[in-house]
Design an enzyme around this catalytic site. Structure first.
Site, short mmCIF file in Angstrom:
data_model
loop_
_atom_site.label_atom_id
_atom_site.label_comp_id
_atom_site.label_asym_id
_atom_site.label_seq_id
_atom_site.Cartn_x
_atom_site.Cartn_y
_atom_site.Cartn_z
N GLU A 297 0.83 -1.21 0.00
CA GLU A 297 0.00 0.00 0.00
C GLU A 297 0.86 1.26 0.00
O GLU A 297 1.75 1.42 0.83
CB GLU A 297 -0.94 0.01 1.21
CG GLU A 297 -1.89 -1.18 1.26
CD GLU A 297 -2.90 -1.21 0.10
OE1 GLU A 297 -3.04 -0.18 -0.60
OE2 GLU A 297 -3.52 -2.28 -0.10
N CYS B 123 -8.06 -1.90 7.94
CA CYS B 123 -6.66 -1.90 7.51
C CYS B 123 -6.23 -0.49 7.16
O CYS B 123 -5.17 -0.01 7.58
CB CYS B 123 -6.46 -2.83 6.33
SG CYS B 123 -6.58 -4.56 6.82
N HIS C 212 -1.07 -5.76 2.04
CA HIS C 212 -2.30 -6.54 1.99
C HIS C 212 -1.98 -7.88 1.31
O HIS C 212 -1.41 -7.91 0.22
CB HIS C 212 -3.36 -5.82 1.16
CG HIS C 212 -4.42 -5.17 1.98
ND1 HIS C 212 -4.78 -3.85 1.84
CD2 HIS C 212 -5.24 -5.67 2.96
CE1 HIS C 212 -5.76 -3.57 2.69
NE2 HIS C 212 -6.05 -4.64 3.38
#
Ligand code: PCA
Length: 200
Positions: free
Chosen positions: A83, A145, A165
């Site tokens: 991310e 998250c 992730h």
């Protein structure tokens, strides 16, 4: 010289995901002697609750890490997603593992994004170099998250902080090609570039 300390977190189960492979990956990596020779890995598995997100600063204070690597399950992902940022966005309609709704807003300043403090491209390349599919992602979702990454990036002092992730394993999604051992290798590969930025 003391080894750099990495806080490595995963999550437990949540609605729609009765098992969370990040829990297994954290336990495996925290137990690996080859990694322990270079870095001290402090593993934590967080319950998927808004209360746990709110209490994350306490974990940071208690563990005092030099770098933070947060893991979560992306149920519909087919590749590992590194991310690039947290978004200032939260889905208030969705409940956590305790059945609770979140507050309408994330804490902190009113910016649209917080960029991850991590060598995102190098981490992705290190995973791909093992032949494991990985990609940079600009959308960490709008659930826990994303909220955890947002919060971790707002914490002081600033330190290298990333979120990865993971796709489901075949125990969770029968058609998935991913085994827990592949996810473990992928995360182990991402740790190198992340911890290399400590102190920079
Ligand atoms: N995945 C969810 C929350 C916990 C997890 O492992 C998410 O992507 O927000």
């Amino acid at each position: 010289m003391r080894r750099p300390r990495l806080l490595l977190t995963g999550f437990g189960p949540f609605p729609g995901a009765p098992r969370n492979p990040t829990e297994v990956v954290v336990a495996r990596l925290a137990a690996r002697a080859d990694l322990a020779a270079r870095i001290e890995i402090v593993g934590r598995v967080l319950p998927v609750t808004w209360d746990a997100i709110a209490g994350f600063e306490t974990i940071l204070v208690e563990t005092d890490p030099d770098a933070v690597l947060l893991l979560g399950l992306a149920r519909r992902a087919s590749v590992v997603r590194v991310e690039a940022r947290a978004r200032n966005r939260i889905l208030t309609a969705v409940v956590d593992a305790a059945g609770r709704h979140p507050h309408a807003r994330l804490d902190g300043e009113d910016m649209p994004f917080r960029p991850a403090r991590a060598p995102i491209r190098a981490m992705t390349a290190a995973i791909a170099a093992l032949g494991l599919p990985a990609a940079v992602s600009g959308d960490a979702g709008a659930y826990l998250c994303n909220a955890l990454l947002w919060r971790a990036l707002g914490a002081r002092p600033a330190r290298p902080t990333a979120f990865v992730h993971l796709p489901p394993t075949r125990e969770v999604a029968p058609r998935s090609p991913w085994r827990a051992v592949d996810l473990e290798r992928a995360v182990a590969a991402a740790i190198g570039p992340l911890t290399a930025t400590i102190g920079r």
